[in-house]
Design a protein around this motif. Structure first.
Motif, PDB file in Angstrom:
ATOM      1  N   ARG A   1       0.811  -1.203   0.000  1.00  0.00           N
ATOM      2  CA  ARG A   1       0.000   0.000   0.000  1.00  0.00           C
ATOM      3  C   ARG A   1       0.854   1.267   0.000  1.00  0.00           C
ATOM      4  N   ALA A   2       2.105   1.143   0.453  1.00  0.00           N
ATOM      5  CA  ALA A   2       2.985   2.320   0.507  1.00  0.00           C
ATOM      6  C   ALA A   2       3.678   2.583  -0.820  1.00  0.00           C
ATOM      7  N   GLY A   3       3.600   1.677  -1.777  1.00  0.00           N
ATOM      8  CA  GLY A   3       4.321   1.840  -3.037  1.00  0.00           C
ATOM      9  C   GLY A   3       3.423   1.933  -4.243  1.00  0.00           C
ATOM     10  N   ARG A   4       2.239   2.495  -4.099  1.00  0.00           N
ATOM     11  CA  ARG A   4       1.297   2.554  -5.219  1.00  0.00           C
ATOM     12  C   ARG A   4       1.690   3.626  -6.246  1.00  0.00           C
ATOM     13  N   VAL A   5       2.057   4.819  -5.778  1.00  0.00           N
ATOM     14  CA  VAL A   5       2.297   5.921  -6.719  1.00  0.00           C
ATOM     15  C   VAL A   5       3.751   6.401  -6.717  1.00  0.00           C
ATOM     16  N   GLU A   6       4.495   6.064  -5.686  1.00  0.00           N
ATOM     17  CA  GLU A   6       5.910   6.412  -5.634  1.00  0.00           C
ATOM     18  C   GLU A   6       6.560   5.572  -4.550  1.00  0.00           C
ATOM     19  N   ALA A   7       7.877   5.667  -4.422  1.00  0.00           N
ATOM     20  CA  ALA A   7       8.574   4.879  -3.404  1.00  0.00           C
ATOM     21  C   ALA A   7       8.033   5.235  -2.021  1.00  0.00           C
ATOM     22  N   GLY A   8       7.924   4.190  -1.167  1.00  0.00           N
ATOM     23  CA  GLY A   8       7.382   4.414   0.160  1.00  0.00           C
ATOM     24  C   GLY A   8       8.144   3.648   1.226  1.00  0.00           C
ATOM     25  N   ARG A   9       7.581   3.630   2.417  1.00  0.00           N
ATOM     26  CA  ARG A   9       8.222   2.945   3.540  1.00  0.00           C
ATOM     27  C   ARG A   9       7.165   2.154   4.316  1.00  0.00           C
ATOM     28  N   VAL A  10       7.601   1.048   4.895  1.00  0.00           N
ATOM     29  CA  VAL A  10       6.767   0.297   5.814  1.00  0.00           C
ATOM     30  C   VAL A  10       7.531   0.126   7.121  1.00  0.00           C
ATOM     31  N   TYR A  11       6.868   0.404   8.221  1.00  0.00           N
ATOM     32  CA  TYR A  11       7.437   0.235   9.556  1.00  0.00           C
ATOM     33  C   TYR A  11       6.669  -0.916  10.228  1.00  0.00           C
ATOM     34  N   ARG A  12       7.393  -1.942  10.652  1.00  0.00           N
ATOM     35  CA  ARG A  12       6.750  -3.128  11.219  1.00  0.00           C
ATOM     36  C   ARG A  12       7.074  -3.252  12.703  1.00  0.00           C
ATOM     37  N   LEU A  13       6.084  -3.706  13.445  1.00  0.00           N
ATOM     38  CA  LEU A  13       6.223  -3.817  14.900  1.00  0.00           C
ATOM     39  C   LEU A  13       6.775  -5.184  15.292  1.00  0.00           C
ATOM     40  N   TRP A  14       7.442  -5.859  14.391  1.00  0.00           N
ATOM     41  CA  TRP A  14       8.091  -7.126  14.708  1.00  0.00           C
ATOM     42  C   TRP A  14       9.461  -7.164  14.038  1.00  0.00           C
ATOM     43  N   THR A  15      10.270  -8.104  14.466  1.00  0.00           N
ATOM     44  CA  THR A  15      11.657  -8.149  14.009  1.00  0.00           C
ATOM     45  C   THR A  15      11.767  -8.855  12.664  1.00  0.00           C
ATOM     46  N   LYS A  16      12.875  -8.610  11.998  1.00  0.00           N
ATOM     47  CA  LYS A  16      13.117  -9.275  10.714  1.00  0.00           C
ATOM     48  C   LYS A  16      13.270 -10.775  10.916  1.00  0.00           C
ATOM     49  N   GLY A  17      13.876 -11.161  12.033  1.00  0.00           N
ATOM     50  CA  GLY A  17      14.014 -12.588  12.319  1.00  0.00           C
ATOM     51  C   GLY A  17      12.667 -13.253  12.556  1.00  0.00           C
ATOM     52  N   GLY A  18      11.758 -12.523  13.214  1.00  0.00           N
ATOM     53  CA  GLY A  18      10.439 -13.094  13.466  1.00  0.00           C
ATOM     54  C   GLY A  18       9.574 -13.203  12.229  1.00  0.00           C
ATOM     55  N   HIS A  19       9.938 -12.468  11.190  1.00  0.00           N
ATOM     56  CA  HIS A  19       9.125 -12.479   9.973  1.00  0.00           C
ATOM     57  C   HIS A  19       9.117 -13.871   9.328  1.00  0.00           C
ATOM     58  N   GLY A  20      10.255 -14.529   9.359  1.00  0.00           N
ATOM     59  CA  GLY A  20      10.336 -15.856   8.729  1.00  0.00           C
ATOM     60  C   GLY A  20       9.485 -16.894   9.420  1.00  0.00           C
ATOM     61  N   ALA A  21       9.162 -16.662  10.699  1.00  0.00           N
ATOM     62  CA  ALA A  21       8.355 -17.638  11.437  1.00  0.00           C
ATOM     63  C   ALA A  21       6.865 -17.469  11.186  1.00  0.00           C
ATOM     64  N   LEU A  22       6.465 -16.422  10.488  1.00  0.00           N
ATOM     65  CA  LEU A  22       5.041 -16.213  10.211  1.00  0.00           C
ATOM     66  C   LEU A  22       4.542 -17.245   9.205  1.00  0.00           C
ATOM     67  N   PRO A  23       3.265 -17.625   9.273  1.00  0.00           N
ATOM     68  CA  PRO A  23       2.730 -18.539   8.261  1.00  0.00           C
ATOM     69  C   PRO A  23       2.743 -17.882   6.890  1.00  0.00           C
ATOM     70  N   ALA A  24       2.808 -18.689   5.849  1.00  0.00           N
ATOM     71  CA  ALA A  24       2.894 -18.146   4.498  1.00  0.00           C
ATOM     72  C   ALA A  24       1.610 -17.444   4.087  1.00  0.00           C
ATOM     73  N   PHE A  25       0.467 -18.061   4.360  1.00  0.00           N
ATOM     74  CA  PHE A  25      -0.829 -17.504   3.974  1.00  0.00           C
ATOM     75  C   PHE A  25      -1.792 -17.588   5.148  1.00  0.00           C
TER      76      PHE A  25
END
Length: 827
Positions: free
Chosen positions: A349-373
């Protein structure tokens, strides 16, 4: 470009000359998509969010002439998305909403005879196809945002596929998805062609938390800090994702005092009035005051809505999902981590019309543990409505689902429908079930409306809506009173109460005949498994008629009630907490049709007391409202309960019974006398012999040998005695039992009793195993050759035994001595 129009509609419709619209990425694949639909009748379109599929595809199909044969029907997963899509399509086609383009959703419609593109919420399609399986007047069905995998979308696709095969081979079918793997959907549709649009997105810079949040931390504080940081580091509007309305309200409260000048918050969630939702999705960049908008939204903003001006996304990483527990028959909302696919959609949603940023409340390491779908709704939801729709369709056998409904949840759903009278014993839909299927509410509430009439409409509307009074106790009566006098309600609740009032008026028109049932009785009709009886003790804990326990706060207005009807509950086990309920009196309960308790004569085995207990109880499911001694309980009922005691404690086997069973085990032609077979058929052979058996001590003393013989029968016993004689007659003429439980038939007797025996004893032509005992009863020798023993080992035994038992005879030649059990006579 003039669009094809239907007969009777004369106003030409032209697309707006909008450079942004014309430049959408989807335009590159529209010719291929139209050609596939015209050639194959079906297609799957895979295009990322923002590609323009929702607003461009129906227009392209219109321009290709597909609306000439009937309306183009497009399904949207949410009301806001349906209305927004219809409005944009109307603008694109220079028509008034409700003319060439219209929409339809529960309780609201803007369509006319001239409507050629109709945007509907997914449940509307189910009602349309159930009423008219041919979908007369419809040329094309489009499933938009199918990747969200709602239950209604899965059901709708299954129904359309079957209707297309059986009745409407000319019906065109298009499934559009943003992130879902298209291949399984195409296979489900019979190898439909897949068209892919690459979309258009700009780079999104990712920012991660330095450390995971400690367990139990509420997200509003850390998320507010993250939003303020993002505001300081970025420009443009911001989209903040949270799991639900409560978190949005608390985050707004935490942010407002800290926002910099020129920034303002705009909540966005499904229960908001549409006018308030519009404020969140309208473009604010370029406004005279250059204010920055912070949209705080649920997952409603992931894919099915486009919010202009967003440059930054802040993601709390949580989603709220309904989970159904077949064991309790209840659904509950759980806050869970998002899947990686959802996180990707949110960031996009942050990259629809120009470059954007996303700030996440979890760590990059924790991202891999999330379910795929995320899970498909059909995997985790209450399937009662689905089961009713399938029964109305004719059973649902052969319907093709992308994810088959779980059998356990379907069984629970069908059991509930049968209890409501919607299904008959064979699982076929009843006339009452057809009535429930036509009502736009959950079958529980439909059953309540059909039987309780218009007076139950306020209750049904309240329960369909989110609770307008959060943290205001459990008593539904308070909500009903405010519904009658909304001016007395808190300001924050008045919008919800206005929607509930409108829904009440609509449901009143659909309800059954007027009745004199109270609100509590009406609620009991909907939730017969949630009648609560207060447990003894100071804490307000309740046992529900379905067998589950629940509690409420000690200070709650209903904490002292003996009986309640629970409409909403959350949590599990001892922590399950009642959220909404009504008190009900015993007289009301007894007068409620189909729910009233009944008296039961109960003779049963008490495991705790280890005896038969006979009671007469007034029961409703798991609840015991009255309990009395059953003084004149018939003997057959008491014996049946004693039989349950035997099943609990195990078969009582005396030595006689064990020996008999050992003999029967050698005879394959006799009835099966294994313990499992005996217990399974105990009503037939053992029940008549239980007589006065009432306690564990009675059972332990019971000799079941005669009952076993009766089971075997007279002829069987004759054959058994011939093949395996029960006893051996000693040289003294004494009869002793033969034990057949070992490798060979065996007897045990005193050594002196075999004096004079020169042949080894046999039974049925087989040698007996003989255990010779000392005068003290201890084994001296086990042999299968008595003559050989006399000739060999006896001398050593005699030498040893004479010293131990000098008063007993130990002749040198036992073959000529007389058998005896006596000691030597005194001199």
């Amino acid at each position: 470009m003039v669009c094809p129009v239907a007969a009777g509609y004369v106003q030409p419709m032209r697309r707006v000359d909008d450079p942004f619209t014309l430049a959408l990425p989807i335009t590159e694949v529209l010719p291929e998509l139209v050609a596939a639909l015209q050639r194959d009748g079906m297609a799957v379109l895979q295009a990322p969010p923002g590609a323009g599929k929702t607003t461009m595809v129906p227009v392209a199909l219109w321009e290709a002439g597909m609306a000439e044969a009937g309306r183009i029907l497009m399904l949207e997963p949410r009301r806001l998305a349906a209305r927004g899509a219809a409005e944009q399509l109307a603008r694109n086609l220079s028509t008034q909403l409700g003319e060439g383009v219209g929409y339809r959703m529960r309780g609201e419609a803007k369509v006319s005879r001239a409507t050629r593109i109709e945007v509907v919420t997914e449940g509307i399609l189910t009602r349309m196809i159930q009423s008219d399986p041919e979908l007369a007047g419809v040329s094309t069905v489009i499933f938009d945002e199918f990747h969200e995998r709602s239950l209604q979308a899965d059901l709708g696709l299954a129904l359309v596929l079957e209707a297309r095969e059986a009745l409407r081979p000319d019906l065109k079918l298009l499934v559009m998805s943003a992130t879902l793997d298209a291949a399984p959907v195409a296979d489900l549709m019979g190898e439909a062609p897949v068209i892919t649009s690459e979309g258009r997105s700009f780079p999104v810079e990712e920012h991660w938390a330095d450390a995971p949040l400690p367990a139990g931390t509420r997200i509003e504080g850390p998320l507010s800090d993250l939003v303020l940081r993002a505001l300081a580091e970025t420009d443009g509007d911001m989209l903040v994702f949270l799991p639900g309305e409560g978190e949005i309200r608390r985050t707004v409260a935490a942010l407002e005092p800290r926002l910099p000048k020129g920034a303002y918050t705009a909540p966005l969630y499904g229960a908001m009035p549409f006018s308030e939702q519009r404020k969140a999705i309208e473009l604010s960049l370029g406004s005279p005051d250059h204010r920055r908008k912070i949209v705080l939204a649920t997952s409603i903003a992931e894919t099915s809505l486009t919010i202009p001006g967003i440059r930054t996304v802040v993601d709390a990483g949580r989603a709220r999902r309904a989970r159904f527990d077949p064991g309790t028959g209840m659904s509950r909302l759980l806050t869970e981590p998002v899947s990686r696919a959802e996180a990707t959609q949110r960031a996009g949603r942050a990259g629809r019309v120009e470059a954007g940023r996303v700030y996440r409340l979890w760590t990059k390491g924790g991202h891999g543990a999330l379910p795929a779908f995320p899970p498909a709704e059909i995997e985790a939801a209450d399937l009662t409505g689905l089961a009713l729709e399938l029964a109305l369709w004719g059973g649902g056998e052969g319907l093709r689902f992308l994810t088959p409904p779980p059998e356990g949840a379907m069984t629970t759903a069908r059991d509930l429908l049968a209890g409501l009278g919607a299904l008959d014993r064979e699982g076929r839909i009843t006339e009452h079930g057809k009535t429930l299927a036509a009502l736009p509410v959950h079958p529980r509430l439909g059953h309540m409306l059909a039987l309780a009439g218009p007076s139950a409409a306020p209750l049904a509307a309240l329960l369909e809506e989110r609770d307008p009074l959060r943290n205001a106790g459990t008593d539904l009566a308070r909500r009903l009173k405010l519904l009658q006098n909304p001016g007395l309600a808190p300001e924050a609740a008045r919008g919800a109460l206005k929607r509930i009032a409108a829904e009440t008026r609509r449901l009143s028109r659909l309800a059954g005949p007027t009745s004199d049932l109270t609100a509590a009785q009406a609620l009991a009709l909907a939730y017969p498994d949630r009648i609560g009886l207060r447990r003894p003790g100071d804490a307000p804990r309740f046992l529900l008629s379905g067998g589950r326990g629940a509690q409420m706060a000690a200070e709650d207005d209903l904490a002292g009630q003996r009986l309640i009807v629970v409409a909403d509950i959350e949590g599990e086990g001892r922590d399950a907490r009642i959220r909404l309920a009504l008190p009900i009196s015993e007289s009301e309960l007894r007068a409620t049709p189909g729910v009233a308790p009944a008296w039961h004569d109960l003779a049963e085995w008490s495991k705790r007391e280890r005896r038969v207990v006979a009671r007469q109880q007034e029961r409703l499911g798991a609840l015991v409202l009255d309990d009395r001694n059953w003084k004149d309980a018939p003997e057959e009922a008491l014996s049946a309960a004693a039989l349950d005691g035997i099943r609990d404690l195990g078969l009582p086997l005396t030595d006689r019974a064990r020996r008999l069973l050992a003999r029967v085990a050698l005879m394959p032609d006799l009835p099966d006398c294994s313990e499992s077979a005996l217990l399974a058929e105990a009503e037939d052979w053992l029940l008549p012999y239980l007589g006065k058996i009432r306690t564990a001590a009675d059972i332990a003393a019971l000799d079941i040998t005669d009952a076993l013989k009766a089971r075997i029968g007279w002829e069987g016993m004759q054959a058994l005695d011939r093949a395996t004689p029960p006893s051996f007659t000693t040289p003294l003429g004494r009869t002793i039992p033969i034990d057949y439980s070992g490798e060979a038939p065996e007897i045990s007797l005193r050594l002196q009793e075999m004096f004079g025996q020169t042949n080894h004893p046999t039974v049925a032509g087989k040698p007996l195993r003989v255990t010779l005992l000392s005068p003290g009863g201890r084994p001296v020798q086990t042999t299968m050759d008595i003559p050989g023993f006399w000739a060999s080992s006896y001398a050593d035994v005699r030498k040893d035994m004479r010293g131990r038992y000098p008063k007993h005879p130990w002749p040198e030649d036992p073959t000529v001595a007389d058998p005896t059990l006596r000691a030597k006579p005194r001199k």
